[in-house]
Structure formats: C-alpha cells, structure tokens
Write a protein that holds these residues in place. Structure first.
Motif, short mmCIF file in Angstrom:
data_model
loop_
_atom_site.label_atom_id
_atom_site.label_comp_id
_atom_site.label_asym_id
_atom_site.label_seq_id
_atom_site.Cartn_x
_atom_site.Cartn_y
_atom_site.Cartn_z
N UNK A 12 0.97 -1.07 -0.07
CA UNK A 12 0.01 0.12 -0.07
C UNK A 12 0.91 1.21 -0.10
N UNK A 13 1.84 1.17 -0.60
CA UNK A 13 2.82 2.37 -0.88
C UNK A 13 3.26 2.45 -2.25
N UNK A 14 3.96 3.61 -2.55
CA UNK A 14 4.20 4.07 -3.93
C UNK A 14 5.52 3.31 -4.02
N UNK A 15 5.84 3.12 -5.56
CA UNK A 15 6.78 2.59 -6.07
C UNK A 15 8.36 3.49 -5.50
N UNK A 16 7.90 4.54 -5.33
CA UNK A 16 9.07 5.55 -5.11
C UNK A 16 9.47 5.07 -3.62
N UNK A 17 8.64 4.69 -2.74
CA UNK A 17 8.77 4.48 -1.30
C UNK A 17 9.77 3.17 -1.21
N UNK A 18 9.19 2.28 -1.92
CA UNK A 18 9.98 1.00 -2.35
C UNK A 18 11.20 1.25 -2.63
N UNK A 19 11.57 2.10 -3.76
CA UNK A 19 13.09 2.44 -4.00
C UNK A 19 13.85 2.92 -3.02
N UNK A 20 13.15 3.83 -2.14
CA UNK A 20 13.93 4.77 -1.08
C UNK A 20 14.33 3.59 -0.23
N UNK A 21 13.37 2.70 0.20
CA UNK A 21 13.91 1.64 1.08
C UNK A 21 15.36 1.05 0.99
N UNK A 22 15.56 0.72 -0.24
CA UNK A 22 16.77 0.09 -0.72
C UNK A 22 17.78 1.10 -1.17
N UNK A 23 17.43 2.07 -1.34
CA UNK A 23 18.65 3.17 -1.50
C UNK A 23 18.94 4.15 -0.73
N UNK A 24 17.91 4.63 0.19
CA UNK A 24 18.03 5.86 1.26
C UNK A 24 17.15 5.32 2.49
N UNK A 25 17.61 4.24 3.01
CA UNK A 25 16.69 3.62 3.95
C UNK A 25 16.46 4.73 5.03
N UNK A 26 17.40 5.37 5.43
CA UNK A 26 17.01 6.29 6.57
C UNK A 26 16.23 7.33 6.31
N UNK A 27 15.59 7.46 4.98
CA UNK A 27 14.61 8.46 4.62
C UNK A 27 13.33 8.06 4.91
N UNK A 28 13.05 6.74 5.23
CA UNK A 28 11.76 6.37 5.24
C UNK A 28 11.41 5.71 6.57
N UNK A 29 10.31 6.08 6.89
CA UNK A 29 9.68 5.80 8.23
C UNK A 29 9.95 4.25 8.88
N UNK A 30 10.45 3.87 9.76
CA UNK A 30 10.70 2.65 10.26
C UNK A 30 9.75 1.74 9.88
N UNK A 31 8.45 2.04 10.48
CA UNK A 31 7.48 0.99 10.25
C UNK A 31 7.25 0.61 8.76
N UNK A 32 7.03 1.58 7.79
CA UNK A 32 6.85 1.00 6.38
C UNK A 32 8.27 0.37 5.97
N UNK A 33 9.44 0.96 6.33
CA UNK A 33 10.53 0.25 5.75
C UNK A 33 10.48 -1.30 6.28
N UNK A 34 10.22 -1.71 7.39
CA UNK A 34 10.07 -3.19 7.76
C UNK A 34 9.14 -3.80 6.93
N UNK A 35 8.06 -3.22 6.78
CA UNK A 35 6.75 -3.84 6.00
C UNK A 35 7.40 -4.30 4.61
#
Lengths: 343, 343
Positions: A12-35
DNA sequence: CTGAAAGCGCTTACAG
DNA sequence: CTGAAAGCGCTTACAG
C-alpha cells in the motif's frame, strides 16, 4: 520475478517508497521500511539491475581488458590467477563485479572490433562500466594511452599510464632486481650477468636499471656482454644462457628477469654440464609456482601477486567515487632465497 | 553519448526505425538504412545496453561462478587460465561477455550473501544473465544442484549436474587414467599403485575406476594397499608416496591422479633416495606447466584445457537459443610420454 | 517500409 | 515522511 511495483501494491505504498527503502533507507519511516523489507523478502525480490543502471547511468561492473587471441599466442600473464582472485575479492567488497570484455568483435555491431582500444572504450560506455582494469599483454602500451585519455577511470597493471582518471600499479622492479644482484654479490660473485625482458617493456627496463645500480654499488664492473636480452619466455632464457656460456669469460652468476627465463637458463646450463649452484648461481623474478618445484629450487624475487589485484581495485574505487588521479602504486618485492644460488 | 533519438532526428526518421536498422536491418529500406548507419558512425553511436537489456529482458553476459575466498585457500584450478581463454574467445564469437560474479556479499543488498548458490542465482536474475558457467572449487557439488534446478542455462565443469537447462563438461577421466596405467603395464610393471584425488570428487572417482579397469585388463592384481588417497595437492602426493614406500612390497610404478601430487610423490621418492624412472616410474594427470619442467619431465595425461572453455561456451549458447538440455561433453585426453616412466 | 505508442523497472527531483 | 510524475534509452507489436 517480483518487481518494485508489486511490492508497492502489496504494501500500500508507492514504488518511490520501495525504491527509497533500498537506496536511502534512513529517509523512510521505520514501520513502512520493515513492511516493505518483509514483503520483498517473501517475494524474493531482486532489483532489476538493467533498469537501475538505465536510470542511474552507472552499473556495478568493472571491465577487464585482457587481450588473449592475437599476437604471442603462448603468452600467459605470470600470475593471472592470483591477480584475478585479489581483484575480484577487493571489488566484491565494494559490490562490484568484474566483466571480462569480449575480445573478438561481433561484426554486426556498430563500431570497430573489440580487439582495438576504442572497441573497449565503446563497450565501457554501452555498459556504463565504472572503470577498466588493463592487463598488459605484451605490446599494448600505446593502445593503453587511448584508455588513459578516454576519461573513464582506469588502472593499468605493469605499464605506466597517466590521464584524467588513470593510474597504474606495478612492482618495485628496480629495487627487486637490485636485491637479487646484491645477494649474488654478497655471496662473492663478481661476474654477474643478467638476462633481461624485452626492450621497451617497462618492468624489464626497471629491472635492468636495478641490476646496474646494484652492480655499481657493489663495486662491480658493468660489461655489455653480460647483459643479454630475452623476452620473458623460457626459450629466450635458454638461448641467452647459451650465449653467456660461449663467452671467453662466462659469468658465475646470472640474474634472469623472469622465472620462466631462469628455468630456460637452468636447462641450458644443465645441458652444458654445469652444476647449479656450484658452477653457476641463478636468480629469477616473479616467484611463480615453477620456481619452487624446479631442481634446484629457484631463488627469486617474489611479486605481491594478490596485492596487484587489491591495489587495482582500491584505485579504481577511489577514482569512481571522485578522486581525480590516484598516485601510482608501487608494490614492494621480496627476495626468496632457495637453492639455485648457493648460500 | 549520442542516443537513438538524436540519430532519428538528424535522419528525419523515428527511433523505431533506428532501432530496426541495428536489430532487423533487412526490414528497412536500403537508403534509409545507409543514412542511419552513416550518421550513427559520425556520432559514434553506442547503443545503451542497459536500456536494451531492460527492454528485451536479456543481457549479453554469461556469469562465471567461481568461489575464491572460502575453504581451501590454497586451491587453484589447475588450468584456469587456459580455460578462461577458451571460454572467453568462444563466448566472444557469439557476442557475449563473461561476468565474474562478486563472491562476498554486499550486505546492503536484498537477499543472502553471494557466497551461497541462491545469491548467485539472484544475481543471474538481476542482471538477466544468459547463463552460468560453474567452476567446481572443491566441495560445491551440492550447491550446484541449486543452479541446475534453477532453470537458468548452466554448464558445470568437472561435476555432473542435470536439470532442465543444465549440463556439464569433463574429461574422459576413466579412459585417461586407464591409458596411463596401461602404458605402465606395457613397460613391464606389475606393481602399479595409484594416488587418488579426494573421495567424492567425480574426476577422482573416474580416474580410480580407469586404474582398476586397466589393471584388470592387463591381468594385474589389484591390492588395496596400492590405492592411497590424496587431495590433488602436492603435499598429499608426498605423504601418499611415503606410505607406499613404507610398504613391505612397494610399487615400482605410480599413477598419480594429478600432476601436483605426482610432483609431491617425486619429491618424496627423491628424498628416499630413489631414482626416477630407474627405481620408480611415475605418471601424472593434467599436463600443467610444471609437468614439463620438473626433472625428470613428467609423463602425464593431458586434458584439453581450452577445450573445456570452448565446449562450455557452445553448450551455454545452445541452451540459450532453445535447446533444452544438452548432452554432457566428454573431452578426450591424451597421454604425453616424457621421462618420468622410462621407455 | 515506417511511425506512434506502450512498455521494460527503476530513480529522483519536486510538491506536499 | 510519502506520492505523482517524468525520465533513463531502447524494442516491439500494431497500424497504416
């Protein structure tokens, strides 16, 4: 193959967020990242490197330029294997792979055959390679200029190049040769000859100068007939030794600029009825496997084989990440004393 | 970097046409094609391989799986260099490059470290590799199963694998060993021992069976104490030879399953005061460089080293372009008679 | 024989 | 901290 988009939908997130999780993990919310991470793992998500490279304009590959199928067919880098191991491991640590560039052209392709430098440079562009490692396969020195000037980060092995993003790594050949000759001098030899590498080859020249230096420092006379040229290969060592033995006053010790030539010289000496080390002391250069198994075992100047790969990787990585022209790396050598020169 | 779009504009055609010129040239009008080609050349156009791979879902790279940094640090494929040359040239002819996959994981990446098979398979997917060439680095046999089952075209060297798109290439080890033993028998030896490779290793097992076969055919007695295990490395050859020499009735001839072990055996025999070939005949396997330089020069069973690479490339290409499971390739060997077994 | 359009799967400013 | 949108540069049906 799961894609980022699938993960995005499931989370339930955007592809941008998925991309961020792998490239700039610190910029995404912990919970979202884990999910995202969890789902990615469940789907065995593997980011598509082509898409990544297309978008970022850089791949995680370093090219290896190593001409194999022209000139000197018998030529073999004296320690390619150790070098590759060092190179590959060091590169791996940075997440880079090593691409052995194809060498014979696929004529359907645009541009010239790959055997020429511009072909390699073109391949570098096509694949967005991070850089190039150049292995000298004999007389490529001038072709290497092309690479050095191309602007792509490159490091050459055993040939000095310079350019905006170019450097090289080599052994301290002069010092290595000098240590060999000095050792011979200390053993009491005064008639010390040398069998050199091919004229024009940089390590070969450096070894000659090391020989000269040590001879002078040891107060020994330099004579032209004690310097005979070989080409690093075994047969040339044999031929050179024969010429030396034919001299009115043959040497009592020989420093060969490669182990292969030392072995060739050893064969010639043995054939001439000389005992080694009693009648002739012999020192080689490289410390390839043969050196220790030949009889008598060869005293030789060891090069830091894996060190080449490691240093090359380090220099490449530095240049990729900004540095403009790394200092050349001069690796120390080590004299390995075995049986071929007495003691 | 010029792009297809720029060419298209300069030529007054669409990018689709430019693309066709390079991929299906016959479908485009001669005149248009020439124009595009000319402009492409002028701009030094290099198609972006990332974009190409992204769009076609296949790259022009073959992965090389070769674990270097774990277990058996001293391990060295006996002829990696020749193999690489053969492989690279054959692959080049098809326009493919060889990618040496990084081996130590970049922990920031999704998925496990690259040291494990799934890591390699993942990399294969990420890069859309056309296939994988697997070099056995000791005890990888079971990991290789994973590759074989993964569905990506792969060919293993010296280990039998089977799968939807998997095959292997190996020497005719049994026949090679048999030819060595038969040669020894013909020279009059009846007490012929063998130093084997590590248990479980397929070429090692095959060489043992070849030894057995030739012994039987030659009417010679098989005895357990004449079969001693080594691990392909030199030291194990030395140890094995020492055990053989300690026997009440030592062999008069030894077939070592690798040149390295043969050299080790030679050293042990020499240390024990035996002359070769007078007191002991020796035959090795591989025909690596050392074989010809050791004294006495080693009689050995030569493997077709570049042939491995060529056969592997051929099998991979066949599987990429459709074939479902190529037949395994069994390369012939050749007995090279030198001095270590008399004549 | 050729063009317009969609799509390959990611990343990266730009807003919010 | 997150999403919508544009873009990376090519290929490939689909029309015409």
């Amino acid at each position: 193959m799961a894609t980022g988009r699938e993960i995005a939908e499931l989370c339930g997130v955007s592809v941008a967020t998925v991309s961020r999780v792998f490239n700039q993990p610190e910029t995404v919310n912990d919970e979202t990242r884990e999910r995202v991470l969890r789902v990615a793992r469940e789907l065995d998500y593997q980011p598509n490197e082509s898409a990544r490279a297309l978008s970022t304009k850089q791949s995680t590959m370093i090219g290896l330029v190593w001409d194999t199928d022209h000139r000197r067919p018998g030529w073999r880098h004296p320690y390619l294997q150790d070098l590759l191991i060092g190179l590959k491991s060091a590169l791996s640590a940075h997440g880079y792979h090593l691409l052995m560039l194809a060498t014979s052209g696929d004529s359907r392709e645009v541009g010239a055959s790959l055997a020429d430098p511009v072909g390699y440079v073109n391949m570098t562009r096509r694949h967005h390679l991070g850089g190039l490692v150049l292995i000298d396969s004999g007389s490529d020195a001038e072709a290497f200029e092309t690479f050095a000037q191309s602007g792509v980060p490159c490091v050459a092995l055993d040939v000095a190049i310079a350019g905006p993003k170019a450097t090289y790594v080599t052994s301290d050949n002069a010092a290595g040769a000098a240590s060999a000759v000095r050792h011979l001098a200390r053993l009491g030899h005064s008639r010390i000859a040398t069998i050199t590498g091919p004229p024009g080859n940089q390590p070969a020249e450096a070894r000659i100068s090391g020989y000269h230096k040590a001879m002078r420092e040891s107060g020994l006379r330099l004579r032209d007939d004690y310097v005979v040229a070989g080409d690093f290969y075994r047969a040339s060592g044999t031929a050179a030794m024969q010429r030396l033995l034919a001299l009115d006053e043959p040497p009592t010790a020989v420093f060969a600029a490669s182990d292969e030539m030392a072995v060739g010289a050893l064969l010639a000496a043995r054939a001439a009825g000389l005992r080694i080390p009693e009648d002739l002391a012999l020192v080689g250069f490289d410390d390839i496997e043969i050196a220790s198994v030949v009889d008598p075992a060869l005293t030789t100047v060891a090069q830091d084989k894996p060190g080449f790969g490691v240093a090359a990787a380090k220099a490449i990585m530095a240049m990729i990440t900004g540095a403009d022209r790394e200092e050349p790396v001069i690796l120390p050598t080590q004299l390995v004393v075995r049986d071929s020169c007495g003691s």
